[in-house]
Write a protein that holds these residues in place. Structure first.
Motif: not given
Ligand code: NAD
Length: 285
Positions: A40-46, A19-26, A53-56, A60-63
């Motif tokens: 379960a991992a897919t659900e958790r990641l979603d 999750y962190v690596a995808a968020g960092a552009g990898f 996004v909810e917490r700002g 939504a685009d970046q996510a």
């Protein structure tokens, strides 16, 4: 640095690292052999992206771009060669880790890391052709919140590999410490000591788990008590670490009977819904 990042094991830690690596552009390949765990991992990641996004914390685009950069794979044979980084995050068992690392090495990553909490890097490097590119990349749970990356330098790790790991920490938004390769490194040795003693105190009836935790939170300013932390980490994971440390340092790390009993009963903490606390929907009751 190319932009491909592979994580092996989509459990508590692997999915957080992915999750962190995808968020960092990898572009991330997340490898999980158990189809149930993959789902379960897919659900958790979603859920993680939706909450961010909810917490700002992200748009939504970046996510949605981060999510598009992450692909679940059923095996390492489905991953292309030559990624920048592979991080192994399978259970804390030396034989399993060694075989996963050997298979990962065939993909010729520039940097090969293990998320082990306690097994010496030198021991895991044994069967590798390029131990100079291998080191410990010890992330903390939950990976998206915890700033620390403990970089463990093995006996054969090349200085440029350590430098690359420090640079990687920066890209992932983590703050690194570089430590020597002794079992339990700087963090698990001390953290597990506290956790095991707290479990012995529950067995001795010193106080309730909630009060033992409260004592450390209010009395020592720990952000979370040692028993709640054990629930978050997973009792099975802590048991594996305790056994590794017992083999290295002796019986001061012997797993308490209460821990053995709870693991045998499947009371593994947050992930099973019951540990020292009851958990519902990931929330402590
Ligand atoms: P976990 O049991 O939640 O997840 C491990 C995952 O690896 C499982 O989903 C399992 O199916 C998968 N797996 C097993 N063999 C595999 C293979 N050959 N290929 C692909 N996937 C495979 O464990 P975890 O808590 O995520 O711990 C993983 C590692 O991280 C361990 O070494 C642990 O010591 C370390 N660690 C854990 C924590 C924590 O808080 N849980 C913190 C830091 C480090």
């Amino acid at each position: 640095m190319n932009d491909r990042f592979v994580v092996v094991g989509a459990g508590t830690m692997g999915l957080g690292i992915a999750y962190v690596a995808a968020g960092a552009g990898f572009a991330v390949d997340l490898v999980e052999v158990d189809p149930g765990r993959a789902e379960a991992a897919t659900e958790r990641l979603d859920g993680l992206w939706a909450r961010a996004v909810e917490r700002g914390r992200t748009t939504a685009d970046q996510a949605s771009s981060a999510r598009d950069r992450l692909t679940l794979r059923a095996g390492l044979d489905q991953v292309g060669a030559g990624p920048q980084v592979i991080v192994e995050a399978v259970p804390e068992r030396p034989d399993l880790k060694r075989s996963v690392l050997r298979a990962a090495e065939e993909l010729a990553p520039a940097l090969l890391g293990t998320n082990t909490s306690s097994i010496p890097i030198g021991e895991l490097a044994g069967g590798l052709a390029r131990p100079d590119r291998f080191l410990g990349l010890h992330f903390f749970n939950p990976v998206w919140t915890m700033a620390l990356l403990e970089i463990v330098v093995g006996p054969a790790t090349a200085p440029e590999t350590t430098d690359a790991a420090v640079a990687l920490a920066g890209r992932l938004g983590k703050d690194p410490v570089v430590v020597r390769d002794l079992p339990g490194f700087a963090t698990s040795r001390l953290g597990v000591t506290l956790g095991l003693e707290a479990i012995r105190m529950v067995a001795d009836g010193v106080a309730s788990p909630a009060d033992i935790d409260k004592a450390m939170v209010l009395g020592y300013r720990h952000p979370v008590g040692p028993l709640e932390l054990t629930d978050l980490v997973g009792l099975d994971v802590r048991l594996d670490i305790a056994r590794t440390l017992q083999a290295a340092y002796g019986d001061r790390f012997a797993p308490p009977p209460l821990l053995l009993e709870m693991v045998a009963q499947g009371r593994l903490g947050k992930k099973s819904g019951q540990g020292f606390y009851r958990w519902e929907g990931g929330v402590k009751q």
